[in-house]
Enzyme design. Structure first.
Site, short mmCIF file in Angstrom:
data_model
loop_
_atom_site.label_atom_id
_atom_site.label_comp_id
_atom_site.label_asym_id
_atom_site.label_seq_id
_atom_site.Cartn_x
_atom_site.Cartn_y
_atom_site.Cartn_z
N CYS A 195 61.12 38.02 55.84
CA CYS A 195 61.31 37.75 57.26
C CYS A 195 62.74 37.23 57.42
CB CYS A 195 60.27 36.75 57.77
SG CYS A 195 60.40 35.11 57.03
N GLY A 196 63.01 36.49 58.46
CA GLY A 196 64.35 35.98 58.67
C GLY A 196 64.75 34.86 57.73
#
Length: 125
Positions: A72-73
């Site tokens: 994810c980020g």
């Protein structure tokens, strides 16, 4: 690779270099759990999109022949989704240390957006 003990078992935490090497060798299926908008703006080439908001471990690809690695980020969402997958019986399970931000920081290539045209473009950090 680091390991983290969770309520669901041992979760592997891979460095960007480990993920890049395994991806180049076709040893893993890399799964992006960010939003479709985040993915469209920039993502790791070859990553499959499976947003956290739609996540259902029953629909994950088989681990036969390939390991599953989430990202994810920042690695918060991917860690949560990896634990959900482990709770559904998937093992071993891994996610990218520091997420996409760390991927870019380590100088790995990615697909970004050409701002003048909006077209996808291969980038390096």
């Amino acid at each position: 690779m680091k390991n983290e003990n969770t309520d669901q078992g041992v979760l592997e935490i891979w460095t960007p270099e480990e993920v890049a090497q395994a991806l180049d060798k076709h040893e893993i299926a890399l799964i992006d759990v960010r939003t479709p908008q985040e993915y469209m703006f920039e993502h790791i080439p070859g990553a499959l999109l499976f947003p956290m908001s739609f996540f259902d471990a029953a629909h994950l690809p088989s681990q036969e022949g390939k390991r599953l690695v989430f990202y994810c980020g920042s690695s918060v969402r991917s860690g949560k989704m990896a634990q959900k997958a482990m709770a559904a019986g998937y093992s071993p399970m891994a996610h990218l240390e520091g997420g996409f931000g760390n991927w870019k920081k380590s100088g790995q290539r990615y697909v970004g957006t050409e701002m003048s045209s909006g077209a996808p473009k291969e980038m390096t950090a």
